[in-house]
Design a protein around this motif. Sequence first.
Motif, PDB file in Angstrom:
ATOM      1  N   GLY A  70     -10.891  -8.084  -7.909  1.00 14.58           N
ATOM      2  CA  GLY A  70     -11.752  -8.812  -7.910  1.00 14.58           C
ATOM      3  C   GLY A  70     -12.310 -10.108  -8.481  1.00 14.58           C
ATOM      4  O   GLY A  70     -11.559 -10.339  -9.941  1.00 14.58           O
ATOM      5  N   TYR A  71     -12.964 -10.547  -7.961  1.00 16.90           N
ATOM      6  CA  TYR A  71     -13.088 -12.979  -7.863  1.00 16.90           C
ATOM      7  C   TYR A  71     -14.316 -13.291  -8.744  1.00 16.90           C
ATOM      8  O   TYR A  71     -15.198 -11.465  -8.896  1.00 16.90           O
ATOM      9  N   THR A  72     -14.357 -13.722  -9.412  1.00 19.43           N
ATOM     10  CA  THR A  72     -15.970 -14.329  -9.755  1.00 19.43           C
ATOM     11  C   THR A  72     -15.999 -15.643  -9.426  1.00 19.43           C
ATOM     12  O   THR A  72     -15.342 -16.784  -9.128  1.00 19.43           O
ATOM     13  N   PHE A  73     -17.733 -16.320  -9.936  1.00 19.10           N
ATOM     14  CA  PHE A  73     -17.873 -17.350  -9.570  1.00 19.10           C
ATOM     15  C   PHE A  73     -17.079 -18.898 -10.397  1.00 19.10           C
ATOM     16  O   PHE A  73     -17.173 -19.401 -10.156  1.00 19.10           O
ATOM     17  N   ASP A  74     -17.447 -18.076 -11.349  1.00 16.76           N
ATOM     18  CA  ASP A  74     -16.638 -19.192 -12.409  1.00 16.76           C
ATOM     19  C   ASP A  74     -14.851 -19.058 -13.001  1.00 16.76           C
ATOM     20  O   ASP A  74     -14.373 -19.274 -14.644  1.00 16.76           O
ATOM     21  N   ALA A  75     -14.164 -18.167 -12.120  1.00 15.03           N
ATOM     22  CA  ALA A  75     -13.391 -17.262 -12.449  1.00 15.03           C
ATOM     23  C   ALA A  75     -12.928 -16.979 -13.292  1.00 15.03           C
ATOM     24  O   ALA A  75     -11.376 -17.917 -14.095  1.00 15.03           O
ATOM     25  N   LEU A  76     -13.522 -16.041 -14.909  1.00 12.89           N
ATOM     26  CA  LEU A  76     -13.880 -15.218 -15.942  1.00 12.89           C
ATOM     27  C   LEU A  76     -14.141 -14.076 -16.230  1.00 12.89           C
ATOM     28  O   LEU A  76     -14.573 -13.436 -14.876  1.00 12.89           O
ATOM     29  N   ALA A  77     -12.829 -13.405 -16.665  1.00 14.24           N
ATOM     30  CA  ALA A  77     -13.479 -11.404 -16.181  1.00 14.24           C
ATOM     31  C   ALA A  77     -15.328 -11.517 -17.076  1.00 14.24           C
ATOM     32  O   ALA A  77     -15.040 -12.923 -17.933  1.00 14.24           O
ATOM     33  N   HIS A  78     -15.636 -10.538 -17.196  1.00 15.83           N
ATOM     34  CA  HIS A  78     -16.777 -10.634 -17.903  1.00 15.83           C
ATOM     35  C   HIS A  78     -16.723  -8.976 -17.744  1.00 15.83           C
ATOM     36  O   HIS A  78     -16.727  -8.144 -17.471  1.00 15.83           O
ATOM     37  N   ALA A  79     -17.402  -8.751 -19.065  1.00 12.80           N
ATOM     38  CA  ALA A  79     -17.707  -7.282 -19.758  1.00 12.80           C
ATOM     39  C   ALA A  79     -19.348  -6.806 -19.983  1.00 12.80           C
ATOM     40  O   ALA A  79     -20.192  -8.632 -20.366  1.00 12.80           O
ATOM     41  N   GLY A  80     -20.102  -6.299 -20.623  1.00 15.28           N
ATOM     42  CA  GLY A  80     -21.298  -5.542 -20.936  1.00 15.28           C
ATOM     43  C   GLY A  80     -22.327  -4.434 -20.930  1.00 15.28           C
ATOM     44  O   GLY A  80     -21.141  -3.464 -20.268  1.00 15.28           O
ATOM     45  N   GLU A  81     -23.333  -4.297 -21.023  1.00 12.11           N
ATOM     46  CA  GLU A  81     -24.080  -3.264 -21.390  1.00 12.11           C
ATOM     47  C   GLU A  81     -25.540  -3.903 -21.184  1.00 12.11           C
ATOM     48  O   GLU A  81     -25.713  -4.470 -21.619  1.00 12.11           O
ATOM     49  N   ASP A  82     -25.889  -2.956 -20.533  1.00 17.95           N
ATOM     50  CA  ASP A  82     -27.228  -2.513 -20.017  1.00 17.95           C
ATOM     51  C   ASP A  82     -27.882  -1.456 -20.178  1.00 17.95           C
ATOM     52  O   ASP A  82     -27.848  -0.526 -19.215  1.00 17.95           O
TER      53      ASP A  82
END
Length: 432
Positions: free
Chosen positions: A349-361
């Motif tokens: 799983g790659y991202t456009f900013d080359a960083l992992a992400h986490a969060g909540e909605d």
Amino acid sequence: MSRELFAVGFKTTPYWQDTAPKVPLEEVPLPEEIDTLIIGAGYTGLNAALETAREGLGTLVLDAEQPGWGCSLRNGGQLSTSLKPSFAKLTRRYGKELATSLCEEGQASLDHMHALSKQDGIDMGLRETGRFHGAHKPRLYETLARECAEGHPVWKTDTFMVSKSDMASELGTDAYHGGIVYPRHCSIDVSRYHPSLLGKAIGAGALVKGLCRVLYIERLATGFRVLTSEGSVKAGKVILAANGYAGPLSPWHQRRIIPIGSYVIATEELPKETVDRLFPTDRVLSDTRKLVYYYRLSPDRKRILFGGRVSLNETDPRNSALKLHRDMTALFPELARVRISHAWMGFVGYTFDALAHAGEDNGLYFAGGYCGSGVGMASYLGMRIGRKAAGREKAPSAFERIPFPTRPLYSGKPWFLAPSVLVYRLRDRFGV
């Protein structure tokens, strides 16, 4: 000649699956209602489940395949501080304070793996072997040497350089112009980590059910209704932990995660004298190419596990195996007739900013986008998001504080992958 490169009994399944112990799973009927439903029974989901179950929350983990079928049993078993962008680049993007926090959490991801091994007793065969990172162009050796001399503003790396003339002490190849060693990077035995983690999560009270595909997530006035291939479950909270395998379950996340195939081969067993000459250390290995190779010895020091991206588009592991073998032989010519016992792939799983992400909605939690450094970071962010869902942790992770970018016209199918690979190949050829 190509057919001769496949060993008798050649498999297109991960090498790790041959030796991974089987964790007995009880037949779990779908409950009508559960406190926390986790989608994905890999490193992210099981680390989250460990936290929610320990807090006494009813926890159900569902996987479309058998638990661990995805990248949790397809990766190379390498551990680092898990951040690709440099501190300078992070500072330009986010400012020094947030850049520092991101790097601190990169270190925390590695520390978390040590804690799982030592304090939680999870069997992963963790070893602080260090990483050798080879310079495939002379100019890039100088870049690494400057990095080594300057140190890192956050991490205590203890790095040291290895010149081309001293390469034999690290690796039996003339293909690199020296390189840098990161002594604190580690290896794990992939075949042991996921089964041990799975057993620990079940022991904590989590219900884990494989071969139960989640089809749809419906938001209710309070909580969610999750439709699966075996019926529906009402859940107070949902954790999306499928990374490159999540597909269309959440269109918002699908537009931000880029599934990219990464391909790996395992060689047949090699003579001990060959292994000792080519790999005098047990380090994990990578290099300065944009289309990076990652490789290592198997935990028993009998095989080479060699991975990378070798095709413009996704392909059959048999086809990629021949290309990976060719690239491995370019580094180690004497392996030209060594046969391949396993070849497999998994979706990073790659991202456009080359960083992992986490969060909540509003009760929907997620962690993903590990960009090829997911063993430690998936485990760590799974733990963080599990604690947040359990109400144990209020402060957001640094990976929750950064924007999660997408691009126009992207909806989950990386149409731009082939031209991007071509550009990276050109950059690797010229070392830019």
